[in-house]
Design an enzyme around this catalytic site. Structure first.
Site, PDB file in Angstrom:
ATOM      1  N   GLU A  31       0.803  -1.227   0.000  1.00 42.65           N
ATOM      2  CA  GLU A  31       0.000   0.000   0.000  1.00 42.65           C
ATOM      3  C   GLU A  31       0.838   1.280   0.000  1.00 42.65           C
ATOM      4  OE1 GLU A  31      -3.901  -1.833   2.292  1.00 42.65           O
ATOM      5  OE2 GLU A  31      -2.283  -0.919   3.463  1.00 42.65           O
ATOM      6  N   GLN A  85       5.299  -4.206   2.447  1.00 46.27           N
ATOM      7  CA  GLN A  85       5.219  -5.642   2.685  1.00 46.27           C
ATOM      8  C   GLN A  85       5.459  -6.360   1.367  1.00 46.27           C
ATOM      9  OE1 GLN A  85       1.055  -4.869   3.757  1.00 46.27           O
ATOM     10  NE2 GLN A  85       0.524  -6.720   2.639  1.00 46.27           N
TER      11      GLN A  85
END
Length: 758
Positions: A485, A589
């Protein structure tokens, strides 16, 4: 100070007020239907107390105060115009505190912060799913009393919660008073949400009825039945109400030991397994705590045996993995499919009990491989969201179904309106489809596919027909956010493109292999639409450089390898630094590495080691979902020390409070990854319709690993040592096993030798 003991206990050896909120998450007891945080029986402190029922949802006023103090936050992350008008959000609702058992010794009420604690030990037993506490307390006058607490959420009676407290005076004969009941003074997100709370006595047993809130108004009831004993003899109690409390009160005669046993029954109108009348009848029956515990333990063991892992040579890793498995087991409800599985399980309010992409990619595989009946329930929840998903697609002027990135009791988009990037995370459509495919190829459940699965897949395929762009003689997916994100508004995110191509290919494969004519007729799917799905699957742009590197998205490698830092507000949004991430390769991530780990893709021309080396360094691990991916990748790369590091971070993320937010609830997706890091990682397992592929990567510090999993209805027991893997099964029927370039027909036993690590 927390420690593991005897491979099954998470032990707290002292009462530390500063750790109480975090430990309340860790010490949650649950059974998938309910989750009860580890608050104290004597007092349910605000933000520590918490009891939740899966899918018991209503609307709250959510207070957020994000501040955009750099260009990245202002331009790419927060829509400040929408933020000005944001107010309401749906969320799980905190239930009345039914743990209440308060003890008065003489004139002093026992609280751990009053008087003096001589002894304190609290233990969560992951082997039988019980929470116990032993306390020796001295009041201000030197009178010492021992308290022995135990409690559990029943696995055999999912609507019931049991408690038992034994009180032993050690050096006094002071009078003892016990109250046991329900405290209705609770808040959700700091506010009173429950409506129409009514307290009443029913056969000397407090009943509290209420509604979830103003939006949905789901009705619910809690019944608390308490039995009091002095030296084993029953003692009568009286019903009473004081302010927010409804309880039974008993004044105990002088004796050596006092006991209170309590059974709490929970029911909501969302429950489908039992009617309210049946529920009340069951709760009214007599009970003994020890009998209920025995049945509960036997039932829980049936679940644990499907997931348990034994590690010779590393007791802490085995205990930590068992703790992680415990929390995953208690996060999913085996009774029904009224709700999915959430990012915090049932351990806290954070993330509102929403269902995210974590469900299919991180959490569902745990159940697919060990308890497929529950995986089916999670997919049936998605099927119930299908009609709303169709509406989501029509709102974008597209065909088919567009699953919400954040789902709740309905399938419309519930993501926070002021956050820009989640609306672009349309990989959720392919995530849901992958869950369906993964379930089918591991179970062969053709009936499920005919009734539910293919309808979801066909509608997801339809959506992609309208969402892709034909450009440069290929299909591209533009303007999306991947799983990382930190980088919204990108083109051709590798995770999204590769997964979508795989999903669309599987739709065509299943359509050709099986007869789903009734499904196609039901939804009006045409041959022309199927041809388009086939064309897209074969001509999707799959990012890959000539050197074998996969760019996370178009232009990724042209960004800076460093992060320019400005401002601090980003730290409030799962970013380790306030920085201009849109200019940097630093990622939140794993995205690309998910393709090699959880998805298990074999990408022709892609070099695993080079991609792993690169993306490991670029990942700042500000999401808990990083750690199991990195553990699996470390195992595949034969880096045992790195594996142990990431495995420890996976299993103990909340125990060590790595992200400083364990008080909000445990990281359920990460914890589910502990089992997967053994299955995908050191076992190197991949399962498809063709069979099981094994590529073991044993850890030299682990002498032997034993676990089991299910494939096509066959329970398979695995023993992995330094140079040998043995498969056993009590069931007949053969499956294909591929290991180190050889093919085997596995029936009831298969032993494979391979070269020892040098």
């Amino acid at each position: 100070m927390l420690e593991f003991k005897e491979k099954k206990y998470l032990t707290e050896n002292e009462y530390d007020l500063t750790e109480e909120a975090k430990n309340a998450s860790l010490y949650t007891t649950g059974n998938g239907y309910m989750g009860v945080r580890g608050s104290l029986e004597e007092f349910g402190s605000t933000k520590i107390q918490g009891a939740f029922i899966r899918g018991y949802i209503d609307e709250i006023t959510e207070i957020v105060e994000p501040f955009c103090d750099n260009i990245y936050m202002k331009k790419y992350y927060i829509d400040e115009e929408k933020l000005k008008h944001f107010q309401k959000q749906v969320s799980c609702v905190n239930l009345p505190d039914f743990l209440l058992i308060r003890i008065t010794v003489g004139e002093s009420v026992f609280y751990p912060w009053e008087g003096k604690l001589i002894f304190w030990k609290r233990e969560l037993n992951a082997k039988n799913a019980t929470l116990s506490r032993r306390v020796v307390w001295e009041d201000g006058n030197g009178n010492r009393t021992e308290f022995l607490y135990e409690r559990f959420a029943s696995f055999s009676e999912k609507h019931n919660y049991y408690q038992k407290v034994r009180i032993r005076p050690l050096n006094h004969t002071l009078p003892i008073k016990i109250i046991s009941g329900i405290d209705t003074a609770v808040r959700t997100n700091g506010q009173i949400v429950l409506k129409d709370i009514e307290k009443c006595e029913k056969s000397n047993c407090p009943i509290v009825s209420f509604k979830s809130g103003e939006k949905y108004g789901f009705k619910a009831s809690i019944i608390a039945k308490s039995c009091f004993y002095a030296n084993g003899k029953p003692i009568k109690s009286e019903y009473a109400e004081t302010g927010d409390l409804a309880y039974n009160e008993a004044f105990m005669p002088q004796t050596a030991e006092y006991v209170v046993e309590k059974r709490v029954g929970l029911y909501t109108e969302r429950d489908v397994d039992v009617s309210y009348e049946e529920f009340k009848k069951i709760v009214a029956e007599g009970f003994r705590y020890d009998d209920a515990k025995k049945i509960h333990t036997e039932e829980y063991k049936k679940f644990l045996d499907k997931f348990d892992v034994f590690i010779d040579g590393d007791e802490r890793s085995e205990a930590a993995l068992r703790f992680a498995n415990y929390h995953t087991i208690i996060s999913a409800n085996t009774l029904d499919s009224v709700h999915g599985i959430s990012a915090k399980g049932l351990t806290g309010e954070k993330y509102n009990q929403f269902v995210w992409w974590d469900s299919e990619i991180y959490q569902m595989p745990f159940f697919i491989h060990s308890f497929p009946e529950e995986a089916k329930n999670l997919l049936l929840y998605r099927y119930k969201m299908l009609e709303d998903s169709r509406k989501n697609a029509r709102a974008e002027n597209k065909r088919g179904a567009r699953y919400a990135f954040v789902s709740s009791v309905d399938g419309r988009e519930h993501v926070w309106a002021y956050a820009r990037h989640p609306f672009l995370q349309i990989h959720i459509n392919s995530d849901v489809a992958f869950g369906v495919i993964d379930y089918f190829r591991n179970t062969g459940d053709l009936e499920f596919m005919r009734l539910y699965g293919m309808e979801m897949l066909y509608e997801i395929g339809r959506y992609w027909i309208d969402r892709v762009t034909f450009k440069n003689s290929r299909y591209e997916i533009l303007n999306v956010t991947g799983t990382d994100e930190h980088h919204p508004y990108v083109n051709n995110d590798a995770y999204t493109n590769y997964l979508t191509a795989f999903v669309l290919g599987k739709i065509i494969e299943y359509d050709r292999e099986y007869d789903f004519g009734e499904v196609k007729e039901k939804i009006g799917l045409t041959d022309e639409e199927l041809a388009e799905i086939d064309d897209i699957s074969n001509n999707m742009y799959l990012p890959l450089e000539e050197n074998g590197m996969i760019p996370q998205f178009d232009g990724y490698f042209s960004l800076s390898r460093t992060l320019e830092t400005k401002g601090n507000s980003a730290k409030n949004f799962q970013m380790k630094q306030g920085g201009l991430y849109h200019k940097s390769q630093v990622i939140k991530q794993p995205d690309v590495m998910l393709l090699f780990s959880y998805l298990g893709f074999d990408i022709c021309g892609a070099k695993f080691s080079e991609n792993w080396d690169y993306y490991e360094q670029m990942c700042e691990s500000s999401s808990s979902l990083t750690f199991p991916v990195h553990a699996i990748c470390s195992a595949i790369a034969d880096r045992p020390l790195s594996y142990l590091k990431y495995f420890s971070e996976t299993t103990e993320i909340d125990i060590k409070d790595i992200h400083s937010c364990a008080y909000q609830g445990v990281h359920s997706g990460c914890l589910a990854g502990a089992w997967m890091s053994v299955f995908f990682g050191i076992c190197g397992a991949k399962t498809t319709e063709k069979g099981i592929t094994l590529n073991p990567h044993p850890i030299p510090f682990w002498e032997k690993v034993d676990f089991n999993f299910e494939y096509l209805g066959k329970r398979i027991y695995v023993t992995l040592s330094d140079n040998r893997i043995v498969l056993r099964s009590l069931q007949s029927g053969k499956v294909k096993v591929f290991c180190k370039g050889k093919e085997y027909d596995f029936g009831k036993k298969l032993a494979i030798e391979f070269a020892e690590r040098t």
